[in-house]
Structures are given as C-alpha cells and as structure tokens.
Design a protein around this motif. Structure first.
Motif, PDB file in Angstrom:
ATOM      1  N   LYS A   1       0.866  -1.253  -0.229  1.00  0.00           N
ATOM      2  CA  LYS A   1       0.048   0.048   0.041  1.00  0.00           C
ATOM      3  C   LYS A   1       0.711   1.403  -0.089  1.00  0.00           C
ATOM      4  O   LYS A   1       0.494   2.295  -0.359  1.00  0.00           O
ATOM      5  N   LEU A   2       2.230   1.328   0.564  1.00  0.00           N
ATOM      6  CA  LEU A   2       2.911   2.364   0.829  1.00  0.00           C
ATOM      7  C   LEU A   2       3.234   3.037  -0.507  1.00  0.00           C
ATOM      8  O   LEU A   2       3.628   2.351  -1.531  1.00  0.00           O
TER       9      LEU A   2
ATOM     10  N   GLN B   1       2.437   5.467   8.906  1.00  0.00           N
ATOM     11  CA  GLN B   1       1.206   4.897   9.606  1.00  0.00           C
ATOM     12  C   GLN B   1      -0.107   4.496   8.852  1.00  0.00           C
ATOM     13  O   GLN B   1      -0.761   3.522   9.302  1.00  0.00           O
ATOM     14  N   LYS B   2      -0.535   5.354   7.934  1.00  0.00           N
ATOM     15  CA  LYS B   2      -1.520   5.132   7.258  1.00  0.00           C
ATOM     16  C   LYS B   2      -1.470   3.640   6.490  1.00  0.00           C
ATOM     17  O   LYS B   2      -2.228   2.921   6.487  1.00  0.00           O
ATOM     18  N   ALA B   3      -0.273   3.305   5.920  1.00  0.00           N
ATOM     19  CA  ALA B   3      -0.125   2.059   5.132  1.00  0.00           C
ATOM     20  C   ALA B   3      -0.021   1.107   6.257  1.00  0.00           C
ATOM     21  O   ALA B   3      -0.743  -0.181   5.982  1.00  0.00           O
ATOM     22  N   LEU B   4       0.420   1.103   7.278  1.00  0.00           N
ATOM     23  CA  LEU B   4       0.858   0.123   8.441  1.00  0.00           C
ATOM     24  C   LEU B   4      -0.850  -0.268   9.081  1.00  0.00           C
ATOM     25  O   LEU B   4      -1.294  -1.443   9.175  1.00  0.00           O
ATOM     26  N   TYR B   5      -1.354   0.862   9.602  1.00  0.00           N
ATOM     27  CA  TYR B   5      -2.413   0.560  10.496  1.00  0.00           C
ATOM     28  C   TYR B   5      -3.630   0.336  10.104  1.00  0.00           C
ATOM     29  O   TYR B   5      -4.686   0.052  10.769  1.00  0.00           O
ATOM     30  N   THR B   6      -3.733   0.453   8.547  1.00  0.00           N
ATOM     31  CA  THR B   6      -4.936  -0.071   7.718  1.00  0.00           C
ATOM     32  C   THR B   6      -4.742  -1.421   6.965  1.00  0.00           C
ATOM     33  O   THR B   6      -5.564  -1.602   6.193  1.00  0.00           O
TER      34      THR B   6
END
Length: 328
Positions: free
Chosen positions: A298-299, A321-326
């Motif tokens: 996603k990143l 954070q957006k890539a990992l936590y979603t």
C-alpha cells in the motif's frame, strides 16, 4: 532457495523450553529437536528453520532430523553451532586457551558439513561468550585479532559457504566482541573475504541503541546483509518478545528499508516464548509480518522518498502509519 514467494522462518529454539537463573527447573518439560520440529510444523506459513548444532535433546543423526523436517514440510535456512556453551565460557574464537579455540573451529567445521547436507544458506556465528567483563581483563588488540582470525580461517577453508555473524551488545558476556553493526562491519572488511556477512537481529539492534533500519542499510551498502531475525524488546535487554508487539513502526521501517533495497531473504523469527504457547507466538508474529507485507504493497514509495528528501518527519510518518495501521 527461491524468493518468488516470501518465506517465513524461525529458529528451532523458538519451540524448545527454557530455563533462566530464577526458574532453574524450567518453564516446561524439556523437548528434543525432533519435538521442536513437530511443533514448528504446526505453524501455518512457516517454511524454514534455523537449527542448533549439535542437535539438542538426544543423540540424533542428520537423517533422523531430515526425516522429521520432511514430515513437517520444513527446510533449513541456517545452522547455528553452539559455540557459547560451558566449554566456551571464556570464549570461542577469543578463548585464551588455543585448544579451546581449535575445538570451536572443529565444531563450526562440522556445522559447515551439516549446512551442505541440508542445502542451507549459511553457517550462523553467534560467539556469545567472546569478549570481556572487567577493565584490564583482556588485551583488546589481541582479542579483536582472534575474533577476526577465527572467522577468517573458517571462511577461507569453506569458500563455498556463507558465514553470517550475529552481533549483539552483551549477554552472556558484559561486552561482546562483535557488539554492533559498525564494529562487525569493520571486522568483516578487515577479514576481506566475500563469504562473511551479517545476520542482523532486529532486537539486538534495538538493544544496542541502533536504528534497525539504519543498521540494515549499512550492512546492505557494504554487501554484507546475509540474513535477518526479527523479534521485539523494551530496548533495555534482549527480551526476544513477539515481533511487532512493542516497536511496530520501527519494524515497518526496517522492512521498508529491505524492500527499498530489493533485499531478498527469509523473514525469520528469533523469539523466546518463555510463558507463551510457542505455536501461538510464532503464528502471531507471522500474522504481523504478513500485515507488514500488505502495508508495503500500500505504501506510496515515491511520496515517502519525497518526504525523506525533505526530512519531513510528519509527512513520512503519516504515510507509514496509514499504510501499516490500515493493513491489519
């Protein structure tokens, strides 16, 4: 070993039982390497293992171990000779007794043949007893020379195999000889042989005050990152906790660095689940590593590079954070 599909591995000791200096009766009934392989085979998505040598818990042949591995559908990524046991209490490569240094050499030479037998990737060297404890205890120049000479002799005698040094700041020695990524790279460059590299343990880098991503980049820049282990800790000790439980964002940065550099290899667990179920602990860690895989997909790498080019901490962390936590 094909890297078309990401392989997940674990040190076979993950599935053993443990003692410490308080629970000297152990945290479970002793298990042999065959018992541990059976448990490892129960972990979905676990493909490879790193084996201690000599094989623990009994007098087992290579053929017996291979039969158990075949039954569990597991292959071998590395062999770790036990050069840190009582006979090596004053060191393996750095022991003051040349006879004990020869014994270490002979044991690692045997382990090299085991690597060939299993078609593994490397001999892993973790000289945990090499170093010193007190001021004035050792001649630092002589000790460092022995650290390098011991590895160099093995690598030159076995040019067909890779030797991966796993560095660590301390424990069991107060000061380990191969204690940091920089010191280990200095030694490897001095040795000057192409088949000597680093096994980078994420937790050892944390424990040593390093940024694991930076440590990985340094090792990659020198062409010396031969393997890696992941786990987690509270930075004050080598706790060998389940990967991703304490430092998930730094673990993501570590794997981002590997991906950015197109580094291919086994994503390996080095965990010690003293009180946890070993199969559940491995499964939990691999589930998180698969989350990291999804997050890397996603990143936005171009946007991340732009943020890093500008040293934009907030922008870079927002992307990570957006890539990992979603991705859970």
């Amino acid at each position: 070993m094909s890297n078309d599909q990401q392989l997940f591995g674990a040190g076979i000791w993950h599935f053993a039982t443990y003692v410490d200096r308080y629970a000297t009766d152990g945290y479970g009934e002793p298990r042999s390497i065959l018992d541990a392989i059976k448990l490892a085979g129960q972990v979905e998505d676990l493909s490879v293992v790193d084996l201690n040598y000599p094989f623990f818990g009994g007098d087992f042949t290579r053929e017996q171990v291979k039969a158990e591995l075949d039954a569990a559908n597991l292959s071998v990524v590395g062999i770790t000779p036990e050069i840190y046991t009582r006979v090596f209490a004053k060191g393996s490569f750095t022991n003051p007794d040349p006879g004990v240094r020869r014994l270490a050499h002979e044991l690692i030479t045997e382990a090299a043949d085991v690597v060939r037998y299993f078609g593994a990737d490397y001999v892993k060297l973790w000289p945990g007893q090499d170093g010193w404890d007190y001021p004035f205890q050792v001649d630092h120049g002589a000790l460092w020379k022995n650290s390098m000479d011991g590895v160099a002799a093995l690598a030159s005698e076995n040019p067909d195999l890779k030797f991966a040094i796993e560095y660590k700041p301390r424990e069991p020695r107060v000061h380990m000889s191969y204690s940091s990524v920089a010191r280990t790279l200095l030694g490897i460059e001095k040795i000057g042989l192409p088949n000597v590299g680093i096994l980078l343990d994420f937790g050892h880098a944390l424990f040593g005050g390093e940024s694991p991503a930076d440590s990985a980049q340094l090792a990659i820049d020198y062409g010396r990152l031969f393997g890696m282990d992941v786990n987690d800790n509270l930075r004050q000790w080598d706790d060998d906790m389940i990967a991703g439980t304490v430092h998930p964002i730094e673990l993501f940065e570590f794997f981002y660095t590997l991906e950015k550099n197109n580094w291919k290899g086994v994503w390996q667990l080095d965990q010690f689940p003293f009180r946890e179920d070993s199969v559940a602990a491995a499964t939990s860690a691999i589930d998180f590593l698969k989350t990291v895989q999804r997050a890397l997909g996603k990143l936005d790498f171009a946007a991340m590079q732009e943020a890093q080019d500008n040293h934009d901490a907030i922008g870079a962390l927002r992307l990570a954070q957006k890539a990992l936590y979603t991705s859970y």
